[in-house]
Each structure stands twice: as C-alpha cells, then as structure tokens.
Scaffold this active site. Structure first.
Site, PDB file in Angstrom:
ATOM      1  N   HIS A 198     -79.628 -67.594 -38.947  1.00  0.00           N
ATOM      2  CA  HIS A 198     -79.919 -66.178 -39.161  1.00  0.00           C
ATOM      3  C   HIS A 198     -78.701 -65.377 -39.736  1.00  0.00           C
ATOM      4  O   HIS A 198     -77.606 -65.778 -39.807  1.00  0.00           O
ATOM      5  CB  HIS A 198     -80.434 -65.460 -37.845  1.00  0.00           C
ATOM      6  CG  HIS A 198     -79.495 -65.725 -36.552  1.00  0.00           C
ATOM      7  ND1 HIS A 198     -78.088 -64.828 -36.716  1.00  0.00           N
ATOM      8  CD2 HIS A 198     -79.146 -66.474 -35.716  1.00  0.00           C
ATOM      9  CE1 HIS A 198     -77.320 -65.159 -35.814  1.00  0.00           C
ATOM     10  NE2 HIS A 198     -78.122 -66.113 -34.980  1.00  0.00           N
TER      11      HIS A 198
HETATM   12  P1  TYD Z   1     -80.512 -67.529 -30.501  1.00  0.00           P
HETATM   13  O1  TYD Z   1     -80.274 -66.252 -31.423  1.00  0.00           O
HETATM   14  O2  TYD Z   1     -81.577 -68.418 -30.975  1.00  0.00           O
HETATM   15  O3  TYD Z   1     -79.162 -68.170 -30.300  1.00  0.00           O
HETATM   16  P2  TYD Z   1     -78.208 -69.014 -31.651  1.00  0.00           P
HETATM   17  O4  TYD Z   1     -78.072 -68.134 -32.675  1.00  0.00           O
HETATM   18  O5  TYD Z   1     -76.827 -69.186 -30.808  1.00  0.00           O
HETATM   19  O6  TYD Z   1     -78.864 -70.185 -31.972  1.00  0.00           O
HETATM   20  O7  TYD Z   1     -80.645 -67.091 -29.245  1.00  0.00           O
HETATM   21  C1  TYD Z   1     -81.355 -67.767 -28.208  1.00  0.00           C
HETATM   22  C2  TYD Z   1     -82.020 -67.110 -26.897  1.00  0.00           C
HETATM   23  O8  TYD Z   1     -80.881 -66.110 -26.375  1.00  0.00           O
HETATM   24  C3  TYD Z   1     -83.167 -65.947 -27.737  1.00  0.00           C
HETATM   25  O9  TYD Z   1     -84.042 -66.045 -26.834  1.00  0.00           O
HETATM   26  C4  TYD Z   1     -82.252 -64.743 -27.718  1.00  0.00           C
HETATM   27  C5  TYD Z   1     -81.419 -64.923 -26.354  1.00  0.00           C
HETATM   28  N1  TYD Z   1     -79.998 -64.060 -26.668  1.00  0.00           N
HETATM   29  C6  TYD Z   1     -79.922 -62.959 -25.661  1.00  0.00           C
HETATM   30  O10 TYD Z   1     -80.677 -62.677 -24.947  1.00  0.00           O
HETATM   31  N2  TYD Z   1     -78.775 -62.125 -25.777  1.00  0.00           N
HETATM   32  C7  TYD Z   1     -77.881 -62.374 -26.759  1.00  0.00           C
HETATM   33  O11 TYD Z   1     -76.715 -61.777 -26.670  1.00  0.00           O
HETATM   34  C8  TYD Z   1     -77.937 -63.647 -27.892  1.00  0.00           C
HETATM   35  C9  TYD Z   1     -77.098 -64.085 -28.735  1.00  0.00           C
HETATM   36  C10 TYD Z   1     -79.275 -64.248 -27.337  1.00  0.00           C
END
Ligand code: TYD
Length: 137
Positions: free
Chosen positions: A52
C-alpha cells in the site's frame, strides 16, 4: 508539488558495557513528530506485509531485530532496501508504494509514523496509486 525521496536515516547509538541504546525523538532523529508506533513480528516464512501507499502519512521503518527487505515504488522506479540494523531506519515519504518481504525468522519490524491510524489514508490498489502519482506530477 515536491515529491520527497525515500532515504536511509542513521540513528544514534549510545554504547557502553551494558549494551547499546538507540533513542528516537520525533522531529530530531526522524523528520516528523511521531504520532504512532507499531511493530510486526511472527511473520510466517515467505510472508509479505505492506502492499500500500499513504496519501499523507510518513514513516520510518527499522529492523530492530533480524532482517527483511523493503521494496519501494515511487510510480516510476522500484528500489529494494535490505534492513538488518537496529541503528538504521528507512524514511518512507507519503505517496510511495511499499512491500515488505524476505523476513528472517524472529524479525521485528518497528514503524514510527507521522499520523494516527486512518484507513482513509491508505491506497491499497497499485493501479490507483499509479494514477494518483501521475495526476500529481
Ligand atoms: P495492514 O495495513 O494490513 O498491515 P501491514 O501494512 O503491516 O501489512 O494492517 C493489518 C491490520 O492492522 C488491519 O486490520 C489494520 C490494523 N492496523 C491498525 O489497527 N492500526 C495500525 O496502526 C496499523 C498499521 C494497522
């Protein structure tokens, strides 16, 4: 608008016979006030994270333990950074697509973020990201 580039930031280390300590202060050691910290760990073998970009949020990514690779894409160039030192961070400006991969066993990925979590700040579709970058240039 000015499009910022990603860069490696050297973090301070205070070493003494007790071991090493790396302090990180917002606005001093990283180029923004820190509003959120999160870390990922127990990533399964071959697993990836990220995939992303952010409209606004800026981040510094640190391999506080173990190692992994961060692939950054600014819409025209892809660059791979191998992170494996707790005294070095990767500054990722807004509007940069990132993918994290090749995690070693036991790797811990610490992320310092300029903003609170906001789902609306995410661009999770790569085609949409490319369109957004082109429209800003
Ligand atoms: P995600 O963005 O998929 O993680 P990464 O980019 O590390 O692969 O996030 C995973 C889950 O965690 C998603 O349900 C959103 C949640 N999340 C939060 O609640 N707070 C945060 O600060 C972050 C980064 C993710």
């Amino acid at each position: 608008m000015v499009i910022e580039r990603a860069r490696v930031v050297e973090l301070r280390t205070i070493s003494d016979p007790k071991g090493d300590l790396t302090p990180i202060e917002g606005g001093a050691d990283v180029p923004f006030d820190i509003h959120r910290v999160y870390y990922t760990y127990h990533v399964p073998e071959g697993g990836t994270r990220g995939g992303h970009a952010h409209w606004v949020c800026r981040e510094v990514i640190v391999a506080v333990s173990g190692s992994f690779e961060v692939v950054l894409d600014d819409g025209s160039t892809r660059s791979t950074y191998r992170l494996e030192r707790p005294d070095r961070g990767l500054y990722v400006p807004s509007m940069i697509w990132r993918e994290l991969e090749a995690f070693s066993v036991g790797a811990v990925c610490l992320v310092l973020a300029s903003d609170h979590y906001d789902q609306a700040d995410y661009i999770r579709d790569h085609g949409g990201f490319l369109e957004a970058v082109r429209s800003r240039r």
